[in-house]
Write a protein that holds these residues in place. Structure first.
Motif, PDB file in Angstrom:
ATOM      1  N   SER A 171     -14.200  57.258   6.535  1.00 27.66           N
ATOM      2  CA  SER A 171     -14.908  56.373   6.266  1.00 27.66           C
ATOM      3  C   SER A 171     -16.434  56.488   5.703  1.00 27.66           C
ATOM      4  O   SER A 171     -16.991  55.722   5.106  1.00 27.66           O
ATOM      5  CB  SER A 171     -15.199  55.468   7.531  1.00 27.66           C
ATOM      6  N   GLY A 172     -16.358  57.918   5.294  1.00 31.23           N
ATOM      7  CA  GLY A 172     -17.436  58.461   4.351  1.00 31.23           C
ATOM      8  C   GLY A 172     -19.056  58.445   5.223  1.00 31.23           C
ATOM      9  O   GLY A 172     -19.909  58.945   4.736  1.00 31.23           O
ATOM     10  N   THR A 173     -18.868  58.147   6.477  1.00 29.75           N
ATOM     11  CA  THR A 173     -20.215  58.078   7.125  1.00 29.75           C
ATOM     12  C   THR A 173     -20.592  59.354   7.532  1.00 29.75           C
ATOM     13  O   THR A 173     -21.817  59.542   7.633  1.00 29.75           O
ATOM     14  CB  THR A 173     -19.955  57.071   8.424  1.00 29.75           C
TER      15      THR A 173
ATOM     16  N   VAL B 240     -16.721  57.440  -1.150  1.00 30.95           N
ATOM     17  CA  VAL B 240     -16.344  56.271   0.179  1.00 30.95           C
ATOM     18  C   VAL B 240     -17.412  55.650   0.595  1.00 30.95           C
ATOM     19  O   VAL B 240     -18.083  56.347   1.577  1.00 30.95           O
ATOM     20  CB  VAL B 240     -15.228  57.122   1.180  1.00 30.95           C
TER      21      VAL B 240
ATOM     22  N   GLU C 272     -14.708  59.463  11.125  1.00 29.41           N
ATOM     23  CA  GLU C 272     -16.025  58.941  10.265  1.00 29.41           C
ATOM     24  C   GLU C 272     -16.117  59.940   8.959  1.00 29.41           C
ATOM     25  O   GLU C 272     -16.882  59.628   8.232  1.00 29.41           O
ATOM     26  CB  GLU C 272     -17.355  59.821  11.101  1.00 29.41           C
TER      27      GLU C 272
ATOM     28  N   MET D 261     -17.265  53.090   3.366  1.00 30.95           N
ATOM     29  CA  MET D 261     -16.492  52.301   4.115  1.00 30.95           C
ATOM     30  C   MET D 261     -17.861  51.754   5.397  1.00 30.95           C
ATOM     31  O   MET D 261     -17.845  50.703   6.054  1.00 30.95           O
ATOM     32  CB  MET D 261     -15.440  52.776   5.118  1.00 30.95           C
TER      33      MET D 261
ATOM     34  N   LYS E  29     -20.587  62.099   5.684  1.00 31.02           N
ATOM     35  CA  LYS E  29     -21.245  62.726   4.591  1.00 31.02           C
ATOM     36  C   LYS E  29     -22.674  62.065   4.587  1.00 31.02           C
ATOM     37  O   LYS E  29     -23.726  62.743   4.310  1.00 31.02           O
ATOM     38  CB  LYS E  29     -20.493  62.771   3.336  1.00 31.02           C
ATOM     39  N   LEU E  30     -22.657  60.693   5.001  1.00 29.99           N
ATOM     40  CA  LEU E  30     -23.684  60.098   4.771  1.00 29.99           C
ATOM     41  C   LEU E  30     -24.918  60.416   5.827  1.00 29.99           C
ATOM     42  O   LEU E  30     -26.118  60.744   5.611  1.00 29.99           O
ATOM     43  CB  LEU E  30     -23.472  58.388   5.108  1.00 29.99           C
TER      44      LEU E  30
END
Ligand SMILES: Nc1ncnc2c1ncn2[C@@H]1O[C@H](COP(=O)(O)OP(=O)(O)O)[C@@H](O)[C@H]1O
Ligand SMILES: [Mg+2]
Lengths: 472, 244
Positions: free
Chosen positions: A149-151, B88, A146, B90, A153-154
């Protein structure tokens, strides 16, 4: 918050191609393991019945109980085909003589080559290989994937605590994988019912515990690989890490533990023990013939009671030697058994470094196919042997053993009319006592507890690692 | 007349564990309706600044406030007021554009949005209609960026922080992206974005902060830049030809 995260976790896993493929494979293997087990059980039971029938007809064809070569057979147990353990490695047939040592003869009932090939595919194997791999495949990138895939941090740019994120990860992936796994397991259980495998209430409880242990074993690998995922930056690295641990757990530790134990504790070979026994017995033979010669020279009046006196003398001789031999054998066996126990304890203690080995030990104890099965079985046999000796004494007036029967020609006619066929149903029934549910559970309790403990340990480990995880 | 800035850095300093000083007393503020560009080369400290503003990294000194809330002291409260677009994006490849949006919207506190509301935001960022219900697996970087922006928009936070949002986009996509930023500015959001692209900074920024080696060299408003060549200015600053 946790509900949103949990829901996403479930959906993310279940909607992935990875899940469709790996779960499909796992489900097929679980169902296949039940099917193969059921077929093996049916086959073994058929062979068991046939062998018993042959034994009975052999007995029925004879007229003197002294001529009988009585065989007993281990009865196939439903759980033993799901967790085969050592069942296939110890003999199934024993010729019961009223005296002397009994040995298990290693003849398999099951000769169907197809199922012999697939015998390894028991539920135990599926849990150890497939469940643990399945867990790793979904755990290794749970956290760092995760991140990549940058999720992550999101997610964390929202008003969400890290504790919620990691809890939903751990619980979500466990639920998303375990609930689907229960489906093929349930189908397997229905197959047991459908094929009419006679599962007792105790069997069901034990099977449920085996399955529970399997899920705990799965959990250990899931929690562990998630913990690794929260400790290593790159998912490719954590995959390698988890895989190495898996290889150690499944292949290296169990084999290594046995090797190390064999090095650490010296146990004399069974052949050596047998040779010692043979030597002792041969010595007894010599003595016995000497004693018999003395008797024949001393007691020279050949009256009507002579033959009875001779039989009585032999009986008392047999008894004495039997006792002596039994004691000697018992000492040898006990000595060997103690050393072997000691070695086994070492091997098991070491192999418990591997979670899959812990599961295997627990499962074998639950299915009563652990290494002490042979020991228990021999105890049952010895008990039966006494019963059988008592039976023969009643039938023949002699306690059996080595007998030289002397008949005088004049008595022939009187014996002739006694020659009726034997009735095999008169034989005492051999039944394995087995273990009670309580004994079984207490034998596996520690290992199931250990698996649960490892789950908690790695769960907490993953939790703590994630709180410190660098999300950037 | 200066208002309270929505995004506010005061003496931000970051010394990494290895002793490297990545940020050296950086201060700036972003007002509602303002686009603030952190301009600097690789290693200038832009991402470090942004990571501190989102609580991904503790600062060594100074404060980072969102909507008046100190990110370090009360991250859960501060994060309610900021939307973020990561460098990033994704996202979740097994989810559709709408499912991705739905998940992050609910995390951001928007619980009861309708399908139509999701579609409307996706339309707003310029994603093709037919992609709304497609899994993200096959999306191009530009399309994923659009979904990412939709996620930032739907939260309706007063502060929006974007890290190198246009890097890796083709000119058309970058241009569309830029007009979205300007649209958000017109709604009164305070926008902080980092870039190493001087051209992009000049196009979109109300204020440009030039960073180099962890230092904020200068902060120039659009008005001040009108009469200057930003490229020259930038090069002069980072080569130390102008005293900061
Ligand atoms: N975890 C870290 N440990 C040590 N130094 C780091 C770490 N992360 C970044 N840096 C250094 O801090 C400086 C600023 O990095 P960064 O903020 O990523 O720059 P930018 O985003 O402007 O390219 C760089 O010199 C980088 O090498
Ligand atoms: Mg950067």
């Amino acid at each position: 918050m946790i509900k949103i995260l949990l829901e996403k976790e479930l959906r993310d896993i279940v909607s992935s191609t990875k899940f469709a493929i790996t779960f499909g494979a796992a489900a097929i293997l679980v169902i296949l393991s039940f099917y193969v087990g059921i077929r093996n059980y049916e086959e073994s039971t058929r062979e068991f019945e046939a062998a018993r029938a042959v034994n009975a007809s052999n007995v029925a064809s004879l007229t003197d109980w002294r001529q009988v070569q009585h065989k007993v057979f281990r009865k196939p147990q439903p759980l033993q085909v799901l967790v085969s353990g050592v069942t296939n490695d110890i003999g199934r047939t024993t010729e019961v003589r009223p005296h002397g040592e009994l040995t298990l003869i290693n003849s398999r009932y099951n000769v169907d080559p197809l199922f012999a090939v697939f015998r390894f595919l028991d539920l135990n194997f599926v849990v150890i290989i497939v469940f643990s791999l399945f867990a790793i495949l979904f755990g290794y990138d749970a956290i760092n994937g995760e991140k990549e895939s940058g999720t992550l941090k999101l997610i964390l740019s929202n008003s969400v605590s890290r504790a919620d994120v990691v809890l939903s990860k751990l619980l979500g992936s466990f639920l998303a994988l375990v609930v689907p796994l229960l489906v093929p397991i349930l189908i397997g259980c229905l197959m047991l019912i459908g094929f009419g495998v006679p599962m007792s209430g105790t069997d069901w409880v034990q099977l449920a515990l085996v399955i529970g242990g399997g899920l705990l074993c799965f959990g250990v690998f899931l929690m562990l690989s998630i913990m690794i995922s929260a400790s290593v930056t790159r998912s490719s690295a954590s995959f390698l890490f988890s895989l190495v641990i898996w290889i150690f757990s499944v292949l290296i530790i169990p084999k290594g533990a046995v090797l190390v134990a064999a090095q650490a504790v010296d146990v004399p070979s069974l052949d050596g023990v047998e040779a010692q026994k043979r030597k002792f017995t041969l010595g007894q033979f010599d003595q016995r013939f000497q004693k018999m010669g003395e008797f024949l020279r001393a007691d020279i009046t050949r009256d009507e009671t002579w033959s009875q006196r001779f039989v009585a003398f032999q009986d008392s001789l047999n008894k004495a030697y039997e006792k002596e031999r039994e004691e000697y054998y018992r000492k040898l066996n006990e000595d060997w058994r103690n050393k072997k126990d000691h070695q086994e304890q070492w091997a098991f203690a070491l192999s418990r470094l591997s979670p899959t080995a812990v599961f295997q030990i627990a499962a074998m104890n639950l299915a009563n196919t652990d290494v002490s099965l042979k020991h228990r079985y021999l105890e049952d046999l010895n008990r039966y042997q006494d019963e059988y000796a008592e039976f023969l004494r009643k039938k023949t007036g002699s306690s059996g053993g080595m007998q030289i029967v002397m008949r005088f020609s004049g008595q022939q006619g009187a014996q002739e009319e006694e020659r009726k066929s034997l009735n095999p149903t008169e034989l005492p029934e051999f039944a394995e006592r087995g273990r009670t549910l309580g004994e079984t559970i207490s034998a596996s309790f520690a290992d199931l507890g250990l698996l649960a403990l490892l789950n908690i340990l790695f769960f907490v480990g993953a939790f703590v690692r994630f709180l410190r995880f660098d999300v950037r | 007349m200066k208002q309270q800035p929505i995004i506010e850095a005061e003496g931000l300093t970051k010394v990494y564990e290895d002793g490297h000083c990545a940020l050296d007393h950086v201060s700036f503020g972003v007002q509602p309706g303002e686009v603030f560009c952190l301009l600097g080369g690789n290693g200038a400290g832009k991402t470090t600044t942004i990571n501190i503003f989102l609580g991904f990294l503790p600062q060594t000194e100074g404060t980072a406030k969102i909507h008046g809330v100190d990110m370090h002291a009360d991250p859960l409260e501060a994060k309610k007021h900021v939307a973020y677009l990561s460098d990033v994006v994704m996202l979740y490849p097994n989810f559709t554009a709408r499912q991705n949006l739905d998940f992050f919207a609910r995390l951001g506190g928007k619980r009861n949005l309708t399908k139509e509301q999701y579609y409307s935001v996706l339309r707003q960022v310029g994603l093709q209609e037919m992609a709304f219900e497609q899994k993200l697996k096959g999306f191009s970087k530009g399309m994923r960026q659009k979904v990412g922006l939709a996620i930032a928009i739907i939260k309706e936070a007063p502060a929006i922080i974007l890290d190198e949002p246009t890097s890796g986009l083709d000119p058309k996509a970058a241009n569309e992206f830029q007009s979205m930023i300007l649209h958000l500015r017109s709604q009164g959001r305070a926008i902080l974005m980092s870039t190493h692209d001087i051209f992009r900074a000049k196009e979109v920024a109300d204020t440009v902060g030039i960073m180099n080696d962890g230092k904020m060299l200068t902060i120039k408003s659009r008005k001040e830049l009108e009469h200057e060549d930003l490229e020259k200015l930038y090069l002069n600053y980072i080569h130390g030809k102008v005293a900061a």
